[in-house]
Design a protein around this motif. Structure first.
Motif, PDB file in Angstrom:
ATOM      1  N   ILE A   1       0.806  -1.231   0.000  1.00 43.78           N
ATOM      2  CA  ILE A   1       0.000   0.000   0.000  1.00 43.78           C
ATOM      3  C   ILE A   1       0.831   1.270   0.000  1.00 43.78           C
ATOM      4  CG2 ILE A   1      -1.998  -1.102   1.081  1.00 43.78           C
ATOM      5  CD1 ILE A   1      -1.072  -0.008   3.762  1.00 43.78           C
ATOM      6  N   ASN A   2       2.151   1.146   0.033  1.00 43.94           N
ATOM      7  CA  ASN A   2       3.004   2.336  -0.031  1.00 43.94           C
ATOM      8  C   ASN A   2       3.309   2.657  -1.492  1.00 43.94           C
ATOM      9  OD1 ASN A   2       3.114   2.717   2.759  1.00 43.94           O
ATOM     10  ND2 ASN A   2       4.844   1.326   2.982  1.00 43.94           N
ATOM     11  N   THR A   3       2.414   3.391  -2.109  1.00 47.60           N
ATOM     12  CA  THR A   3       2.510   3.686  -3.541  1.00 47.60           C
ATOM     13  C   THR A   3       2.360   5.184  -3.772  1.00 47.60           C
ATOM     14  OG1 THR A   3       0.129   3.385  -3.897  1.00 47.60           O
ATOM     15  CG2 THR A   3       1.540   1.431  -4.105  1.00 47.60           C
ATOM     16  N   ALA A   4       2.618   5.597  -5.014  1.00 46.07           N
ATOM     17  CA  ALA A   4       2.504   7.023  -5.333  1.00 46.07           C
ATOM     18  C   ALA A   4       2.178   7.224  -6.808  1.00 46.07           C
ATOM     19  CB  ALA A   4       3.800   7.760  -4.998  1.00 46.07           C
ATOM     20  N   ALA A   5       1.425   8.286  -7.060  1.00 48.37           N
ATOM     21  CA  ALA A   5       1.225   8.788  -8.418  1.00 48.37           C
ATOM     22  C   ALA A   5       2.284   9.861  -8.650  1.00 48.37           C
ATOM     23  CB  ALA A   5      -0.178   9.367  -8.571  1.00 48.37           C
ATOM     24  N   LEU A   6       2.937   9.809  -9.787  1.00 44.73           N
ATOM     25  CA  LEU A   6       4.054  10.720 -10.065  1.00 44.73           C
ATOM     26  C   LEU A   6       3.662  11.786 -11.080  1.00 44.73           C
ATOM     27  CD1 LEU A   6       6.980   8.149 -10.490  1.00 44.73           C
ATOM     28  CD2 LEU A   6       6.018   9.084  -8.381  1.00 44.73           C
ATOM     29  N   SER A   7       4.250  12.960 -10.926  1.00 43.00           N
ATOM     30  CA  SER A   7       4.080  13.992 -11.951  1.00 43.00           C
ATOM     31  C   SER A   7       4.799  13.557 -13.220  1.00 43.00           C
ATOM     32  CB  SER A   7       4.637  15.328 -11.452  1.00 43.00           C
ATOM     33  OG  SER A   7       6.034  15.220 -11.198  1.00 43.00           O
ATOM     34  N   GLY A   8       4.484  14.217 -14.325  1.00 44.45           N
ATOM     35  CA  GLY A   8       5.027  13.811 -15.610  1.00 44.45           C
ATOM     36  C   GLY A   8       6.533  13.776 -15.679  1.00 44.45           C
ATOM     37  N   ALA A   9       7.192  14.682 -14.959  1.00 46.29           N
ATOM     38  CA  ALA A   9       8.654  14.735 -14.973  1.00 46.29           C
ATOM     39  C   ALA A   9       9.260  13.450 -14.424  1.00 46.29           C
ATOM     40  CB  ALA A   9       9.145  15.935 -14.167  1.00 46.29           C
ATOM     41  N   LEU A  10       8.539  12.760 -13.546  1.00 54.64           N
ATOM     42  CA  LEU A  10       9.014  11.515 -12.966  1.00 54.64           C
ATOM     43  C   LEU A  10       8.388  10.292 -13.635  1.00 54.64           C
ATOM     44  CD1 LEU A  10       8.790  12.529  -9.191  1.00 54.64           C
ATOM     45  CD2 LEU A  10      10.885  12.257 -10.526  1.00 54.64           C
ATOM     46  N   PHE A  11       7.129  10.422 -14.051  1.00 53.67           N
ATOM     47  CA  PHE A  11       6.386   9.289 -14.617  1.00 53.67           C
ATOM     48  C   PHE A  11       6.907   8.864 -15.986  1.00 53.67           C
ATOM     49  CE2 PHE A  11       2.509   7.336 -16.530  1.00 53.67           C
ATOM     50  CZ  PHE A  11       2.307   6.342 -15.582  1.00 53.67           C
ATOM     51  N   ARG A  12       7.303   9.855 -16.787  1.00 57.79           N
ATOM     52  CA  ARG A  12       7.899   9.622 -18.111  1.00 57.79           C
ATOM     53  C   ARG A  12       7.054   8.684 -18.974  1.00 57.79           C
ATOM     54  NH1 ARG A  12      11.858   8.130 -14.832  1.00 57.79           N
ATOM     55  NH2 ARG A  12      12.104   6.133 -15.916  1.00 57.79           N
ATOM     56  N   GLN A  13       5.781   9.024 -19.101  1.00 56.89           N
ATOM     57  CA  GLN A  13       4.844   8.298 -19.971  1.00 56.89           C
ATOM     58  C   GLN A  13       4.793   6.800 -19.654  1.00 56.89           C
ATOM     59  OE1 GLN A  13       6.340   9.643 -23.864  1.00 56.89           O
ATOM     60  NE2 GLN A  13       4.584  11.011 -23.999  1.00 56.89           N
TER      61      GLN A  13
END
Length: 243
Positions: free
Chosen positions: A52-64
């Protein structure tokens, strides 16, 4: 301003990767935290091996979607925000979702590096209250997984979609190949979206092997991990794992 003293303290603790500044919020407070698989396609983050330790990342980190499955160690910058940050606390989160920009100065707008964390993860490093957003320091770390890599078969007919999860090492799959038991050569797969990779070859009634290459350069082969009796919707677990 990022606390240089706190930054130096964390850097001396473990010299794995450079600590970088960012910000964090939390989301899904009224949701089952295992359901925050979103843009990576993890139907259940617990079943995917991430907990359950998860995160949604901004585009700069997610990289599509390239960052799906990657692990980040995150610390709240108590030097910059002593009121809301817990001192000396860190949490390791797995990237499972995308925090979209609103193109109006939002925290997930480019080029900002932002973690929209599950509530259980956020509450490990900061107080939950009206503040809402806290400054953090983060770095990439190796993913420590229990058990082997998981292969979930989707699609139908000659369109095969495979989701890779519970991947150790750097966690982020950068390239994938598949080989059916009737073939002697590997066939390259393409990322369809998130952690889902596709091939248009017909592999029905064949035993399947996979080769995965991660962002840290490590490559592993999983020979015959999927039996010929496979059907869409099934998940198979390998006996091997990235270190």
């Amino acid at each position: 301003m990022v606390s240089l003293i706190f930054f130096a303290m964390l850097s001396l603790a473990v010299a794995k990767a450079q600590w970088l500044p960012g910000h964090a919020t939390f989301y899904g407070a009224n949701q089952d935290p295992t359901s925050l698989g979103g843009a990576c396609g993890y139907d259940n983050t617990f079943h995917a091996g991430f907990g359950i330790n998860t995160a949604a990342l901004s585009g700069a980190l997610f990289r599509q979607g390239e960052a799906c499955g990657a692990c980040f160690e995150v610390a709240c910058d108590a030097g910059a925000d002593p009121q809301w940050c817990f001192r000396h606390a860190t949490v390791t989160v797995t990237a499972t979702n995308f925090c979209p920009p609103n193109n109006n100065g939002g925290w997930c707008d480019p080029p900002r590096r932002h973690f929209d964390m599950s509530l259980p993860a956020f509450s490990r490093i900061a107080r939950v209250g009206s503040e809402g957003i806290v400054p953090v320091l983060y770095r990439r770390v190796a993913c420590k997984r229990s058990g082997g890599v998981r292969f979930t078969l989707k699609g139908q007919g000659n369109f095969n979609l495979v989701m890779f999860s519970n991947v150790g090492g750097s966690g982020d799959v950068r390239a994938a190949w598949v080989r059916g038991s009737r073939a002697s050569t590997w066939s390259a797969m393409q990322r369809n979206w998130g952690a889902n990779w596709q091939t248009n070859a017909d592999y029905r009634n064949q035993r399947l092997s996979f080769r995965l290459a991660l962002g840290d350069g490590k490559t592993l082969e999983f020979s015959g991990v999927v039996p010929s009796s496979w059907s869409p919707g099934e998940t198979f677990v390998s006996q091997t794992q990235f270190s």
